[in-house]
Every structure is written in structure tokens, then in C-alpha cells.
Write a protein that holds these residues in place. Structure first.
Motif, mmCIF file in Angstrom:
data_model
loop_
_atom_site.group_PDB
_atom_site.id
_atom_site.type_symbol
_atom_site.label_atom_id
_atom_site.label_comp_id
_atom_site.label_asym_id
_atom_site.label_seq_id
_atom_site.Cartn_x
_atom_site.Cartn_y
_atom_site.Cartn_z
ATOM 1 N N GLY A 128 0.838 -1.198 0.000
ATOM 2 C CA GLY A 128 0.000 0.000 0.000
ATOM 3 C C GLY A 128 0.868 1.242 0.000
ATOM 4 O O GLY A 128 0.555 2.244 0.639
ATOM 5 N N ASN A 252 -6.997 0.509 -0.542
ATOM 6 C CA ASN A 252 -5.923 0.957 0.329
ATOM 7 C C ASN A 252 -6.546 1.305 1.677
ATOM 8 O O ASN A 252 -7.186 2.344 1.834
ATOM 9 C CB ASN A 252 -5.234 2.183 -0.283
ATOM 10 N N SER A 296 -1.342 -0.362 4.041
ATOM 11 C CA SER A 296 -0.809 0.996 3.931
ATOM 12 C C SER A 296 -0.414 1.590 5.285
ATOM 13 O O SER A 296 0.100 0.889 6.148
ATOM 14 C CB SER A 296 -1.812 1.883 3.184
#
Ligand SMILES: [Zn+2]
Length: 324
Positions: A128, A252, A296
Motif C-alpha cells: 500500500g 488501500n 498501507s
């Protein structure tokens, strides 16, 4: 079926200096350990191992050769990772301890995208890196794993033009790197909800590329956040679902929207994050669109627990035959 892509090589260990960065660079291993404790041996039925790290040859699909050469040098790498003291570390050591785990994670996102096409939903436990641009790394992001996943699927004929990709970025930071990777690619559609007051707020070129641009105020609370998400995401996906349709969704799921996060500047609770994740996943599943999720950003020690909470819920919800 939920596929979980994970390698023990994801964790970054650099003799303790990684602790100077707010990022919990060992959250991947922590997440996997907790999942194992909670879900037991059945977890292995969902596991997709990572075969190798991404090579320069792979990465040339999304980065310039000049950039890949720059981050081979300690000074260039230190700038991209925002860890200035690394300038003085030996290059071979950095490549081995810092860069290699990110190459493994980048490869993991490619495999997760393939697994999503096969099984419906796939989660890479790392990746991510949404600030990495074609010719520049920043914000602790070296390699554009998301762009590489899309380009790899296309190269292998698993995604065919004009099939669309829906990229949903709910990390607290705007995903400027992904915007730059797909600046002129009209088959990738970008939905981005982010804190408009923080990095990379200077990057107006990236913001102009977003198809559904939802800048949020500093300190946005969960109720407001979820209201906006529920208002905009279904319509965004409906509008893209018309012929030729969406071939792949990428989510994400940055957890730096958490209220105690030192960088995100938003005020979601753990419960809000779980609700957000499950809503996004359900929006894709109910339309029959394969979805890959990447964790992420997330800069608290609890970050890994939010990831595991979502995965546990997914594993409980989706009980289809295991991967053979
Ligand atoms: Zn972030």
C-alpha cells in the motif's frame, strides 16, 4: 474465499534504528501472529506464500531506471524513506535490511491481486505504498506496489483493456503516488478520501487526477467520515460497473485515520475502522468484483490490531472452500 498473502520477510529490522520512524515496521509479523492465535491452524488454508522479492526488472514497469539507481545509494534511499541518518549506513546493509522487505511486500501485492481474481477477496499483510511515484520515492514509500499489481495483471492478460480498475484510497494521506503512476491512464479510476490539511497537500497535480475527490477536514470524526463514504462509494462503483465494467478493485485500507494516530489527524475509533473496512469489502463483493486489500499507513502500536480485526471478520464471514 479470502486469500491472505504474507511472508515473514515483510518485517523490517535495522538494529533498532527503525524505531526512530513512527511506522511500526514489524506490524506485519505481529498481525500474522495474532491471526494464528485467534484462528488457529485453519489460517494456513488461506495463506498464499510470497515466492520471491520484486526485482528491478519487475519494477521497471512502474519506475524509471534513474530512480531505481538513486535508491541504490544510501543518500537517495535516506531521502525517500525520510530517515536522514541512514545516509551514513553502508549501502549493502540498507539494501538487505530496509529495501528487501519492501521488495517482498511489493511482490506480495502482485500475488494478492492475482489471488483476488481467483478467490474473490485477497489481503496482502503489507504494502500500500501509495506515495511512490514513477521517478521518486517519498513518505516511506519506495515502490509503487499498487501500480505494479495492475501492470503485471495487464501484462499477463489477466486484466484486459478496456476493463476498469477501481482504486479506493482511504488512508488518511492522499495517495499522490498512485495518481502520478496513472496520470494519463483512463482505465484506472481513483476514489480518494483524505485529510486535506496534511502531507502531500502541496501536490495539486495529484489531486486533480482523482476521479472522486473527497478532501476531509482535520479532525474528521467517524460518524461524518462514514456518512461521506456511504454517500459516495456506491454511486462511484455503480457508474463504473456499466460496460466494460470493473475487472479489479484495490482497497488501500490505511489505519492512520485512527484517533490516536500521530500523523493522520483524524478521529476514527477502532470500531469505525472495522465498519469502514467491512462496508468497502461488501460494496465490492455484492457487485461480484474481485478485491485486493493492502494495509498501507498506520502509525500507532495498535495498527496491526485493526488489520487483524478486519481479517478475522472476513474469515468468519466468508466461509468457502479453502485454497488447495
Ligand atoms: Zn497515511
Amino acid at each position: 474465499m479470502v486469500a491472505l498473502v504474507y511472508s515473514p520477510r515483510y518485517d523490517i529490522r535495522f538494529f533498532g534504528v527503525e524505531r526512530f520512524h513512527p511506522f511500526d515496521s514489524r506490524k506485519y509479523g505481529r498481525a500474522w501472529k495474532e491471526l494464528r492465535q485467534q484462528f488457529g491452524a485453519r489460517l494456513w488454508n488461506h495463506h498464499v506464500p510470497v515466492d520471491r522479492p520484486s526485482t528491478d526488472n519487475d519494477l521497471l514497469q512502474v519506475h524509471s531506471p534513474e530512480y531505481l539507481a538513486t535508491i541504490r545509494r544510501p543518500r537517495g534511499l535516506a531521502a525517500a524513506l525520510e530517515l536522514p541518518f541512514l545516509r551514513h549506513a553502508p549501502g549493502w546493509l540498507l539494501a538487505w535490511r530496509m529495501v528487501r522487505p519492501m521488495r517482498w511486500a511489493t511482490r506480495g501485492t502482485v500475488l494478492a491481486a492475482k489471488a483476488a481474481l481467483q478467490h474473490g477477496v485477497a489481503v496482502n499483510l503489507s504494502g500500500g505504498y501509495h506515495h511512490a511515484k514513477p521517478d521518486r520515492g517519498e513518505g516511506f514509500c519506495l515502490f509503487s506496489d499498487i501500480a505494479l499489481a495492475i501492470r503485471s495483471l495487464r501484462a499477463e492478460g489477466l486484466l484486459r483493456s478496456p476493463q476498469r480498475v477501481a482504486y479506493i484510497d482511504l488512508d488518511a494521506h492522499q495517495g499522490n503516488g498512485v495518481c502520478h503512476e496513472f496520470l494519463h491512464d483512463k482505465e484506472v479510476f481513483i476514489f480518494d478520501m483524505y485529510n486535506s490539511q496534511i502531507y502531500p497537500s502541496y501536490d495539486s497535480e495529484a489531486r486533480q487526477r482523482i476521479d472522486c475527490n473527497l478532501p476531509l477536514p482535520y479532525g474528521c470524526v467517524g460518524v461524518e467520515y462514514l456518512r461521506i463514504l456511504r454517500n459516495y462509494l456506491p454511486g462511484f462503483l455503480d457508474s463504473l460497473s456499466r460496460d466494460p465494467g470493473i475487472g479489479l478493485g484495490i482497497y488501500n485500507a490505511g489505519t492512520d485515520v485512527f484517533m490516536n494516530d500521530p500523523l493522520g489527524g483524524m478521529r476514527l475509533t477502532a470500531g469505525d475502522i472495522l465498519e469502514r473496512d467491512l462496508f468497502v469489502i461488501d460494496q465490492f463483493r455484492s457487485r461480484g468484483i474481485p478485491l485486493v486489500m493492502v494495509p498501507s499507513g498506520g502509525y500507532t502500536r495498535q495498527s496491526y490490531q485493526f488489520i487483524t480485526a478486519t481479517i478475522m471478520e472476513l474469515l468468519t464471514m466468508i466461509t468457502l472452500p479453502p485454497i488447495i
